[in-house]
Design a protein around this motif. Structure first.
Motif, PDB file in Angstrom:
ATOM      1  N   VAL A 156       0.861  -1.184   0.000  1.00 37.12           N
ATOM      2  CA  VAL A 156       0.000   0.000   0.000  1.00 37.12           C
ATOM      3  C   VAL A 156       0.896   1.232   0.000  1.00 37.12           C
ATOM      4  O   VAL A 156       1.921   1.259   0.699  1.00 37.12           O
ATOM      5  CB  VAL A 156      -0.918   0.047   1.248  1.00 37.12           C
ATOM      6  CG1 VAL A 156      -1.906   1.215   1.126  1.00 37.12           C
ATOM      7  CG2 VAL A 156      -1.654  -1.260   1.452  1.00 37.12           C
ATOM      8  N   HIS A 157       0.500   2.238  -0.768  1.00 34.33           N
ATOM      9  CA  HIS A 157       1.248   3.495  -0.809  1.00 34.33           C
ATOM     10  C   HIS A 157       0.239   4.639  -0.723  1.00 34.33           C
ATOM     11  O   HIS A 157      -0.719   4.694  -1.493  1.00 34.33           O
ATOM     12  CB  HIS A 157       2.065   3.612  -2.102  1.00 34.33           C
ATOM     13  CG  HIS A 157       2.918   2.413  -2.372  1.00 34.33           C
ATOM     14  ND1 HIS A 157       4.122   2.192  -1.736  1.00 34.33           N
ATOM     15  CD2 HIS A 157       2.710   1.344  -3.176  1.00 34.33           C
ATOM     16  CE1 HIS A 157       4.629   1.037  -2.156  1.00 34.33           C
ATOM     17  NE2 HIS A 157       3.790   0.513  -3.026  1.00 34.33           N
ATOM     18  N   SER A 158       0.435   5.552   0.212  1.00 35.32           N
ATOM     19  CA  SER A 158      -0.482   6.675   0.355  1.00 35.32           C
ATOM     20  C   SER A 158       0.301   7.966   0.545  1.00 35.32           C
ATOM     21  O   SER A 158       1.433   7.958   1.056  1.00 35.32           O
ATOM     22  CB  SER A 158      -1.442   6.458   1.538  1.00 35.32           C
ATOM     23  OG  SER A 158      -0.744   6.430   2.771  1.00 35.32           O
ATOM     24  N   SER A 159      -0.331   9.068   0.146  1.00 34.91           N
ATOM     25  CA  SER A 159       0.290  10.379   0.352  1.00 34.91           C
ATOM     26  C   SER A 159      -0.796  11.430   0.485  1.00 34.91           C
ATOM     27  O   SER A 159      -1.853  11.348  -0.143  1.00 34.91           O
ATOM     28  CB  SER A 159       1.226  10.735  -0.810  1.00 34.91           C
ATOM     29  OG  SER A 159       0.509  10.860  -2.025  1.00 34.91           O
ATOM     30  N   PHE A 160      -0.518  12.394   1.335  1.00 32.93           N
ATOM     31  CA  PHE A 160      -1.410  13.546   1.509  1.00 32.93           C
ATOM     32  C   PHE A 160      -0.515  14.732   1.813  1.00 32.93           C
ATOM     33  O   PHE A 160       0.241  14.723   2.793  1.00 32.93           O
ATOM     34  CB  PHE A 160      -2.405  13.297   2.639  1.00 32.93           C
ATOM     35  CG  PHE A 160      -3.468  14.357   2.803  1.00 32.93           C
ATOM     36  CD1 PHE A 160      -3.595  15.430   1.929  1.00 32.93           C
ATOM     37  CD2 PHE A 160      -4.360  14.285   3.869  1.00 32.93           C
ATOM     38  CE1 PHE A 160      -4.574  16.394   2.085  1.00 32.93           C
ATOM     39  CE2 PHE A 160      -5.354  15.250   4.049  1.00 32.93           C
ATOM     40  CZ  PHE A 160      -5.461  16.301   3.153  1.00 32.93           C
ATOM     41  N   SER A 161      -0.598  15.742   0.979  1.00 32.91           N
ATOM     42  CA  SER A 161       0.237  16.927   1.173  1.00 32.91           C
ATOM     43  C   SER A 161      -0.502  18.157   0.686  1.00 32.91           C
ATOM     44  O   SER A 161      -1.448  18.072  -0.100  1.00 32.91           O
ATOM     45  CB  SER A 161       1.555  16.785   0.401  1.00 32.91           C
ATOM     46  OG  SER A 161       1.318  16.735  -1.006  1.00 32.91           O
ATOM     47  N   PHE A 162      -0.076  19.297   1.186  1.00 32.68           N
ATOM     48  CA  PHE A 162      -0.490  20.580   0.632  1.00 32.68           C
ATOM     49  C   PHE A 162       0.619  21.582   0.924  1.00 32.68           C
ATOM     50  O   PHE A 162       1.411  21.407   1.854  1.00 32.68           O
ATOM     51  CB  PHE A 162      -1.839  21.055   1.192  1.00 32.68           C
ATOM     52  CG  PHE A 162      -1.840  21.369   2.671  1.00 32.68           C
ATOM     53  CD1 PHE A 162      -1.438  22.613   3.149  1.00 32.68           C
ATOM     54  CD2 PHE A 162      -2.263  20.406   3.579  1.00 32.68           C
ATOM     55  CE1 PHE A 162      -1.454  22.894   4.510  1.00 32.68           C
ATOM     56  CE2 PHE A 162      -2.290  20.680   4.942  1.00 32.68           C
ATOM     57  CZ  PHE A 162      -1.874  21.930   5.411  1.00 32.68           C
ATOM     58  N   ALA A 163       0.673  22.627   0.105  1.00 35.30           N
ATOM     59  CA  ALA A 163       1.738  23.626   0.236  1.00 35.30           C
ATOM     60  C   ALA A 163       1.260  24.774   1.110  1.00 35.30           C
ATOM     61  O   ALA A 163       0.412  25.576   0.707  1.00 35.30           O
ATOM     62  CB  ALA A 163       2.150  24.137  -1.144  1.00 35.30           C
TER      63      ALA A 163
END
Length: 359
Positions: A156-163
């Protein structure tokens, strides 16, 4: 059958995220905003006015006043994480059901104290991980559980980002060590961890280890990091969370036969529909110049935003307790606790020089 009662919510704090909940509560027939509290009554009144709440909604100049109101059935608590233990306990001891913003606590011990109090006072607990309640989520789970289409889970690979803006890094509570000490790990990382556990049917990993070069601000708050999870049978998972990268909400789940992917797992691109992609037994074509079959897109059309589904479930559980003498549902506290354990283990790995932490 007992008549379904409206759950009267008190909003404990006027944080920005509370606006989303006020809107959702107003759209949910089983819930209503009964009261709003801030540290000053003027701020509470300004919040009520800005969110077009009706004049009969109570406004209080202290959190204690709201909790003392016997007409409040449940409270939504969007306060900084460092205040969760104090105000969750005060709410629970007043027999208020609690919908608590994530992460619920600074540590597992604090979380356990909150849940023990909920159990002793027979009140319902739920954290604010909205995507868990979207109708798309069980549709995706059905694909992952199909042995012919997906097979055995491998990774499983997950990502959550914001600038974040310059103002964000100067003023936002999520970068203040005395308010939200987990930083990006507790804010956007919480969703990534939850997605990994969800895909693994909440089976805890054997170990976690943070990735090299996490980013911390001058106060020691994590603003960007990642980690790898390992299971004894060879399953692995990775995630990345950050306040320094453009808005991303990716989830990719790989099985022995199939793959599930989506790019908006936390907040769907649209409120009235949400999609995911699946593929099974994908192969290279002749001379390895093409490959297929192409992923299938599955679209789930809904009548309401996902936060309304969460509120409907919360109200259902509250009414089960007060109408038919039911016990608080421990499913949501169990899932939250596992997420909290993994979050704190990753933070330990970062603080201790990127060591592997056994769970």
């Amino acid at each position: 059958m007992a008549e379904e009662k409206v759950v009267r919510f008190g909003i404990l704090g006027c944080a920005g995220i509370a606006r989303k909940y006020v809107r959702a509560i107003g759209m949910t027939p089983s819930s209503s905003v009964y009261a709003v509290a801030s540290r000053s009554v003027d701020k509470a009144k300004a919040f009520a006015s800005a969110n077009n709440l009706p004049p009969e909604v109570k406004t209080y100049g202290s959190y204690e006043q709201l909790l003392d109101d016997p007409c409040v059935d449940a409270v939504y608590i969007p306060l900084p994480t460092s205040l969760h233990l104090e105000w969750a306990l005060k709410a629970v001891h007043k027999k208020k059901h609690i919908l608590l913003e994530k992460p619920p606590a600074l540590c597992v011990e604090d979380f356990d104290t909150i849940i023990e109090a909920c159990s002793n006072n027979e009140v319902q607990f739920m954290d604010g991980t909205m995507w868990m309640h979207h109708p798309r989520t069980p549709k995706m789970k059905a694909f992952l559980q199909d042995p012919d289409l997906f097979g055995d889970l491998k990774s499983v690979h997950s990502s959550f980002s914001f600038a974040g803006s310059g103002k964000f890094f100067e003023e936002d509570i999520r970068v203040k060590p005395d308010l939200d000490a987990h930083g990006a790990l507790g804010d956007v990382g919480w969703y990534c961890i939850r997605a990994i556990l969800w895909a693994n049917d909440y089976e805890m990993p054997q170990s976690v280890i943070a990735h090299p070069r996490p980013v911390l601000n001058e106060g020691g708050v994590i603003t960007s990091c990642g980690a790898t999870f390992s299971w004894q049978d060879g399953r692995v998972a990775t995630f990345y969370c950050s306040f320094h990268s453009p808005l991303t909400m990716d989830l990719s789940v790989h099985g022995s036969k199939g793959i599930l992917k989506l790019h908006d797992f936390v907040i769907p691109y649209e409120e009235n529909s949400a999609s995911f992609f699946s593929s099974t037994n994908t192969q290279f074509g002749e001379m390895d110049t093409v490959w297929g079959p192409r992923p299938n897109e599955h679209t789930v059309t809904v009548e309401f935003p996902q936060e309304i589904f969460m509120l409907q479930e919360f109200a259902r559980l509250v009414n089960r307790i007060r109408n038919s003498g039911g016990k608080p549902d421990s499913q949501w506290s169990s899932i939250s606790r596992k997420t909290q354990i993994v979050l704190n283990a990753i933070k330990t790995s970062i603080q201790e020089g990127l060591i592997s932490v056994t769970l």
